[in-house]
Write a protein that holds these residues in place. Sequence first.
Motif, PDB file in Angstrom:
ATOM      1  N   LEU A 165     -15.576 -34.245 -22.507  1.00 29.35           N
ATOM      2  CA  LEU A 165     -16.978 -34.534 -22.181  1.00 29.35           C
ATOM      3  C   LEU A 165     -17.165 -36.023 -21.892  1.00 29.35           C
ATOM      4  CD1 LEU A 165     -18.781 -32.265 -24.819  1.00 29.35           C
ATOM      5  CD2 LEU A 165     -18.470 -31.822 -22.377  1.00 29.35           C
ATOM      6  N   LYS A 166     -16.465 -36.862 -22.664  1.00 30.88           N
ATOM      7  CA  LYS A 166     -16.540 -38.306 -22.426  1.00 30.88           C
ATOM      8  C   LYS A 166     -15.906 -38.671 -21.094  1.00 30.88           C
ATOM      9  CE  LYS A 166     -15.415 -42.760 -24.573  1.00 30.88           C
ATOM     10  NZ  LYS A 166     -14.759 -43.415 -25.738  1.00 30.88           N
ATOM     11  N   LEU A 167     -14.759 -38.061 -20.797  1.00 27.52           N
ATOM     12  CA  LEU A 167     -14.062 -38.326 -19.533  1.00 27.52           C
ATOM     13  C   LEU A 167     -14.929 -37.941 -18.337  1.00 27.52           C
ATOM     14  CD1 LEU A 167     -11.440 -38.980 -17.907  1.00 27.52           C
ATOM     15  CD2 LEU A 167     -10.792 -36.573 -18.220  1.00 27.52           C
ATOM     16  N   PHE A 168     -15.639 -36.814 -18.443  1.00 31.40           N
ATOM     17  CA  PHE A 168     -16.446 -36.333 -17.334  1.00 31.40           C
ATOM     18  C   PHE A 168     -17.830 -36.977 -17.285  1.00 31.40           C
ATOM     19  CE2 PHE A 168     -13.950 -32.171 -18.017  1.00 31.40           C
ATOM     20  CZ  PHE A 168     -12.893 -32.650 -17.257  1.00 31.40           C
ATOM     21  N   GLY A 169     -18.146 -37.814 -18.301  1.00 29.02           N
ATOM     22  CA  GLY A 169     -19.462 -38.441 -18.345  1.00 29.02           C
ATOM     23  C   GLY A 169     -20.573 -37.464 -18.661  1.00 29.02           C
ATOM     24  N   LEU A 170     -20.246 -36.424 -19.414  1.00 28.90           N
ATOM     25  CA  LEU A 170     -21.237 -35.401 -19.780  1.00 28.90           C
ATOM     26  C   LEU A 170     -21.778 -35.687 -21.174  1.00 28.90           C
ATOM     27  CD1 LEU A 170     -19.319 -32.219 -18.543  1.00 28.90           C
ATOM     28  CD2 LEU A 170     -21.160 -33.441 -17.372  1.00 28.90           C
ATOM     29  N   PRO A 171     -23.003 -35.246 -21.452  1.00 33.93           N
ATOM     30  CA  PRO A 171     -23.570 -35.483 -22.788  1.00 33.93           C
ATOM     31  C   PRO A 171     -22.779 -34.747 -23.867  1.00 33.93           C
ATOM     32  CG  PRO A 171     -24.970 -33.999 -21.504  1.00 33.93           C
ATOM     33  CD  PRO A 171     -23.957 -34.551 -20.557  1.00 33.93           C
ATOM     34  N   GLN A 172     -22.553 -35.436 -24.985  1.00 33.04           N
ATOM     35  CA  GLN A 172     -21.855 -34.819 -26.103  1.00 33.04           C
ATOM     36  C   GLN A 172     -22.753 -33.755 -26.733  1.00 33.04           C
ATOM     37  OE1 GLN A 172     -18.743 -35.419 -27.254  1.00 33.04           O
ATOM     38  NE2 GLN A 172     -18.272 -36.996 -25.722  1.00 33.04           N
ATOM     39  N   GLU A 173     -22.210 -32.569 -26.942  1.00 30.75           N
ATOM     40  CA  GLU A 173     -22.984 -31.469 -27.513  1.00 30.75           C
ATOM     41  C   GLU A 173     -22.290 -30.985 -28.776  1.00 30.75           C
ATOM     42  OE1 GLU A 173     -24.190 -28.458 -24.803  1.00 30.75           O
ATOM     43  OE2 GLU A 173     -24.236 -29.815 -23.080  1.00 30.75           O
ATOM     44  N   GLU A 174     -23.079 -30.721 -29.778  1.00 30.70           N
ATOM     45  CA  GLU A 174     -22.553 -30.234 -31.043  1.00 30.70           C
ATOM     46  C   GLU A 174     -22.320 -28.731 -30.949  1.00 30.70           C
ATOM     47  OE1 GLU A 174     -21.595 -31.824 -33.696  1.00 30.70           O
ATOM     48  OE2 GLU A 174     -22.097 -33.784 -32.838  1.00 30.70           O
ATOM     49  N   LEU A 175     -21.051 -28.348 -30.947  1.00 24.59           N
ATOM     50  CA  LEU A 175     -20.702 -26.930 -30.901  1.00 24.59           C
ATOM     51  C   LEU A 175     -19.967 -26.583 -32.182  1.00 24.59           C
ATOM     52  CD1 LEU A 175     -19.409 -26.664 -27.220  1.00 24.59           C
ATOM     53  CD2 LEU A 175     -21.618 -25.907 -28.103  1.00 24.59           C
ATOM     54  N   SER A 176     -20.359 -25.497 -32.800  1.00 26.48           N
ATOM     55  CA  SER A 176     -19.742 -25.093 -34.062  1.00 26.48           C
ATOM     56  C   SER A 176     -19.315 -23.643 -33.983  1.00 26.48           C
ATOM     57  CB  SER A 176     -20.723 -25.295 -35.218  1.00 26.48           C
ATOM     58  OG  SER A 176     -21.910 -24.545 -34.989  1.00 26.48           O
ATOM     59  N   GLY A 177     -18.611 -23.208 -35.023  1.00 29.24           N
ATOM     60  CA  GLY A 177     -18.169 -21.820 -35.075  1.00 29.24           C
ATOM     61  C   GLY A 177     -17.145 -21.525 -33.993  1.00 29.24           C
ATOM     62  N   PRO A 178     -17.230 -20.344 -33.386  1.00 32.05           N
ATOM     63  CA  PRO A 178     -16.224 -19.966 -32.381  1.00 32.05           C
ATOM     64  C   PRO A 178     -16.492 -20.546 -30.997  1.00 32.05           C
ATOM     65  CG  PRO A 178     -17.795 -18.176 -32.671  1.00 32.05           C
ATOM     66  CD  PRO A 178     -18.198 -19.254 -33.650  1.00 32.05           C
ATOM     67  N   TRP A 179     -17.632 -21.241 -30.788  1.00 30.99           N
ATOM     68  CA  TRP A 179     -18.016 -21.658 -29.430  1.00 30.99           C
ATOM     69  C   TRP A 179     -17.027 -22.606 -28.775  1.00 30.99           C
ATOM     70  CZ3 TRP A 179     -20.993 -18.380 -27.356  1.00 30.99           C
ATOM     71  CH2 TRP A 179     -21.970 -17.719 -28.104  1.00 30.99           C
ATOM     72  N   PRO A 180     -16.485 -23.629 -29.473  1.00 30.14           N
ATOM     73  CA  PRO A 180     -15.479 -24.481 -28.813  1.00 30.14           C
ATOM     74  C   PRO A 180     -14.259 -23.695 -28.335  1.00 30.14           C
ATOM     75  CG  PRO A 180     -16.298 -25.539 -30.792  1.00 30.14           C
ATOM     76  CD  PRO A 180     -16.822 -24.139 -30.821  1.00 30.14           C
ATOM     77  N   PHE A 181     -13.785 -22.753 -29.183  1.00 29.49           N
ATOM     78  CA  PHE A 181     -12.623 -21.955 -28.791  1.00 29.49           C
ATOM     79  C   PHE A 181     -12.950 -21.065 -27.597  1.00 29.49           C
ATOM     80  CE2 PHE A 181     -10.182 -17.992 -28.997  1.00 29.49           C
ATOM     81  CZ  PHE A 181      -8.896 -18.492 -28.877  1.00 29.49           C
ATOM     82  N   LEU A 182     -14.136 -20.434 -27.603  1.00 29.44           N
ATOM     83  CA  LEU A 182     -14.525 -19.575 -26.483  1.00 29.44           C
ATOM     84  C   LEU A 182     -14.618 -20.371 -25.186  1.00 29.44           C
ATOM     85  CD1 LEU A 182     -17.215 -17.282 -28.167  1.00 29.44           C
ATOM     86  CD2 LEU A 182     -14.877 -16.681 -27.511  1.00 29.44           C
ATOM     87  N   LEU A 183     -15.147 -21.590 -25.300  1.00 25.62           N
ATOM     88  CA  LEU A 183     -15.231 -22.439 -24.119  1.00 25.62           C
ATOM     89  C   LEU A 183     -13.826 -22.832 -23.651  1.00 25.62           C
ATOM     90  CD1 LEU A 183     -17.381 -23.636 -22.303  1.00 25.62           C
ATOM     91  CD2 LEU A 183     -17.420 -25.674 -23.746  1.00 25.62           C
TER      92      LEU A 183
END
Length: 368
Positions: free
Chosen positions: A41-59
Amino acid sequence: MLQRGLYLFRLLGIPIYLDFSFLVVLPLLALLIASNLPLYLKLFGLPQEELSGPWPFLLGLLAATGLFLSVLLHELGHALAARRYGIATRRITLWLLGGVAQLERIPKEPLKELWVAVAGPLVSFALALLFWLLRQEAGAAGFLTHYLALVNLTLGLFNLLPALPLDGGRVFRALLALRKPHLQATRQALALSQAVALALGLFGLLVMNPFLVLMAFFVYMASRADAEATLLAQALEGLKVKDLMTQDPIALPPSLTVAELLERSLLHKVSGFPVVEEGRVLGVVGLEGLEGADPRAPIARYLQPPLFLSPEDTALSALERMAERGYTRALVLEEGRLVGVLSKTDLLRAFQARLLGLSSLDRGPGPG
């Protein structure tokens, strides 16, 4: 390489397979992407978003799946370019390090090989441009569009490294073959491929990147296999089974004992025989299948199913079929009648003789 795998479906008439290594690497890649999501997200210049649980893995799983679908389209580009020149694709396999389009043959004409080779990177660059134009600036869509634009650009550039069997190595060989014999071009492309592999491996060790080291090892080994396959195809070009087979082979009855078979093998210096009864081929028997056999037993007990060839089959296709099924010899039938036996020794002898002849032509005429 990559003969095993799970059949998925046919795409534009081409069978698509999934190598079993893919089932391991996909979740691992998804975990790797998920654990590095803030960095992406930092590399792409996108806003940092708080993702918890299974969401990071699903993404991460969506991103990894998108990567392999991009690889599939890359290989499909090669397949469709080859089809334009009348060359079919036997299968496309997704595996640990990407994908492989198994063409029936590599075009001998340099310009055709050039276009087939560049078709894959062109597809990757087109996908990179598409995802860049469709990019979003936030959310899951933002990450996925930026990620797939980057990986397709990387995929296209990496495949243009001048090393066989990568596309860049084929491009390099095709350019060389425009002005020198194909055999010489293949040897020079192999030499450059080995140098690129060593440089890639050293760089991977310096930066402590095991993936680059693995890729270097793959390029080093696969470049040798690719060059050997090319030399083999060229050396056996124009030869048919009838040119190399042993005609009117010695056929044995099924009632012959193992001891008698061993005597005949020593007498005729042959390691395998067809077994025939009343003109009907029952199978083959070879020394390699007689370990621990009872010397008094009939050879019918140790029969192996034969591989049948036609006298008009090409020598190269015969070798491929024998290698795929693990046969050291094949029986040659014409109108249902046994007319010959073809062994790997016959093929190897022809390969060595033709390769020596090609090497002499490659060096050109000597001083006269």
